[in-house]
Motif scaffolding. Structure first.
Motif, short mmCIF file in Angstrom:
data_model
loop_
_atom_site.label_atom_id
_atom_site.label_comp_id
_atom_site.label_asym_id
_atom_site.label_seq_id
_atom_site.Cartn_x
_atom_site.Cartn_y
_atom_site.Cartn_z
N UNK A 6 -41.75 10.88 18.65
CA UNK A 6 -40.65 10.87 19.60
C UNK A 6 -39.32 10.83 18.88
N UNK A 7 -38.32 11.51 19.50
CA UNK A 7 -36.98 11.48 18.94
C UNK A 7 -36.17 10.31 19.46
N UNK A 8 -36.70 9.58 20.45
CA UNK A 8 -35.97 8.49 21.08
C UNK A 8 -35.86 7.31 20.12
N UNK A 9 -34.66 6.94 19.65
CA UNK A 9 -34.54 5.86 18.69
C UNK A 9 -34.98 4.52 19.26
N UNK B 263 -42.74 20.20 20.84
CA UNK B 263 -43.05 19.90 22.24
C UNK B 263 -42.41 20.96 23.13
N UNK B 264 -43.23 21.66 23.89
CA UNK B 264 -42.73 22.73 24.74
C UNK B 264 -42.22 22.21 26.07
N UNK B 265 -41.07 22.76 26.50
CA UNK B 265 -40.48 22.36 27.78
C UNK B 265 -40.40 23.52 28.75
N UNK B 266 -41.12 24.61 28.45
CA UNK B 266 -41.12 25.76 29.35
C UNK B 266 -42.21 25.65 30.39
N UNK B 267 -42.39 26.72 31.18
CA UNK B 267 -43.45 26.71 32.20
C UNK B 267 -44.81 26.49 31.57
N UNK C 258 -37.53 25.07 19.77
CA UNK C 258 -37.61 25.24 18.31
C UNK C 258 -36.29 24.83 17.67
N UNK C 259 -35.16 25.22 18.30
CA UNK C 259 -33.85 24.88 17.75
C UNK C 259 -33.60 23.37 17.79
N UNK C 260 -34.14 22.69 18.80
CA UNK C 260 -33.93 21.25 18.95
C UNK C 260 -34.89 20.42 18.09
N UNK C 261 -35.92 21.06 17.55
CA UNK C 261 -36.95 20.31 16.83
C UNK C 261 -36.41 19.72 15.53
N UNK C 262 -36.77 18.48 15.26
CA UNK C 262 -36.41 17.80 14.01
C UNK C 262 -37.68 17.41 13.29
N UNK C 263 -37.87 17.88 12.05
CA UNK C 263 -39.10 17.55 11.32
C UNK C 263 -39.15 16.07 10.96
#
Length: 418
Positions: A116-119, A174-178, A187-192
């Motif tokens: 998760x990206x949530x700190x 994590x996909x947020x599409x249909x 993909x652009x928002x993804x952080x390794x």
């Protein structure tokens, strides 16, 4: 009743389109025939019209995004209908299904931990049992992606391209599409994952190494799939010749209007053209690979493909009824008609399926000023574009096109031909 707005199919080989521009915004009132958006394919930029009247809502596609054909990108709400009502109608069955399934679910295995990206989320090491090692307590970096029928992660074409360019394995995004499909923005928002204290340096290094290897595999698989598809298309698509004719369809428009006055079922120009094609194919058998059956595939701008079997034996009303109730998986056919007269494309090249001898594309109807009896008059015209195999005699192709033109000029000829 809400009407879905989908990325249309504008060619037989097209599997996606780039949404260049929305010409209507969420909340705007639209009328059937209004231009909703501009779509770019590998061959042209096409203005796509609204297929219903109402209010545009639930727009899920951004300008510049490449979208698979058939994917819902917005809805047109009916009169007095709200977005919440339309969404509720779709979500209610899913919620009921989840409620029914809940009592039978049993945690027989440990759930996969999602990065998760949530700190505010607690570090993985804090939840680990005392005495366990960093390796055993570390979460998996893979997020249980949605897999399609080909065994690949479900993702849009643009997301796949960006993943290759950025070296990102789609299985980690994590996909947020249909249907939880991975979209370009995902993909652009993804952080390794980083080598921090929460994960442990050794585990983080392993996760990064695994991700790098997976990204390389994704890129190799995608590239090889694209290469195989291109090779198959090149090998299977026959070389073609193209014939075109501009046809005065003023009389045909009057003919369709009179049919509708006498029919309890709404009829369209596409229905009549399917009948014309079937009648002409029965006369010009060289264009039909299986003369004993005349099966016409009707392709429309909204992505629907309807197989009309033995179309020469169907009435125009029967053709219209089958068009409105297409089968989920159209069977193979012997001829394809691309009915694009409701778009802004004047001339359309008809892609030729590998198993067919010919295909016809119809552009939009446009008024033209022409001389007649020493005066100038306005007449309705459309362009017929016929694609045929190179090994087919062009005299046969020309004769077939001549028959279609004659039927458009004088639709009552169909009665004699039939």
């Amino acid at each position: 009743m809400a009407k879905d707005v989908v990325m249309p199919v504008l060619g037989m080989s097209q599997d996606s389109g780039v949404l260049l521009k929305w010409l209507k915004q969420p909340g705007d009132a639209v009328t059937k025939g209004d231009i909703l958006m501009e779509v770019e394919t590998d061959k042209a930029v096409v203005e796509v019209e609204a297929q219903a009247s109402g209010t545009l809502a639930q727009v899920s596609a951004a300008e510049g995004e490449e979208i698979p054909t058939g994917q819902v990108i917005a809805v047109i709400l009916g009169e007095g209908e709200s977005a919440e009502e339309a969404a509720g109608a779709d979500e209610a069955p899913a919620e009921q299904s989840s409620a029914d399934a809940a009592p039978t679910a049993a945690p027989t295995t440990a759930p996969t931990t999602i990065l998760q990206d949530d700190p505010a989320s607690p570090p993985a090491s804090a939840a680990a049992p005392q005495g366990s090692t960093a390796s055993s307590a570390a979460p998996s970096a893979v997020i249980n992606p949605v897999i399609n029928d080909d065994g690949k992660v479900l993702a849009s074409p643009k997301a796949k391209r960006l993943a290759r360019e950025h070296g990102v394995a789609l299985a980690y995004v994590a996909g947020r599409g249909p249907g939880s499909a991975v979209l370009a923005q995902d993909v652009l928002d993804y952080e390794p994952p980083a080598a921090d204290e929460a994960l442990g340096e050794g585990v983080a290094a392993d996760a990064v190494a695994a991700q790098t290897a997976a990204a390389q595999t994704d890129a190799a698989d995608t590239a090889s799939t694209a290469e195989r598809a291109a090779a198959a298309a090149t090998a299977s698509s026959p070389a073609t010749s193209v014939l075109q004719s501009d046809v005065d369809v003023t009389a045909l428009g009057t003919f369709v209007a009179r049919l509708n006055e006498r029919s309890s079922h709404p009829l369209t120009l596409s229905d009549v053209l399917v009948k014309f094609v079937a009648v002409a194919l029965r006369k010009h058998t060289a264009l039909n690979p299986e003369p004993e059956r005349i099966d016409v595939m009707l392709a429309t701008p909204d992505g629907v493909k309807v197989a009309l079997l033995q179309a020469d034996r169907l009435s125009i009303v029967e053709i219209a009824k089958q068009r409105l109730e297409p089968p989920p998986s159209p069977p193979s056919t012997t001829f394809t008609l691309y009915a694009l007269q409701d778009t802004r494309a004047d001339r359309v090249s008809a892609p030729l399926p590998a198993n067919q001898h010919a295909a016809l594309a119809v552009g939009r109807i446009s008024p033209r000023v022409v001389p007649e009896a020493g005066e100038t008059v306005v007449r309705d015209y459309l362009t017929l574009t016929l694609s045929v195999r190179d090994d087919l005699d062009l005299a046969d192709a020309s004769a077939f096109l001549d028959s279609l033109v004659a039927l458009c000029h004088d639709p009552m000829d169909m009665v004699v031909a039939f």
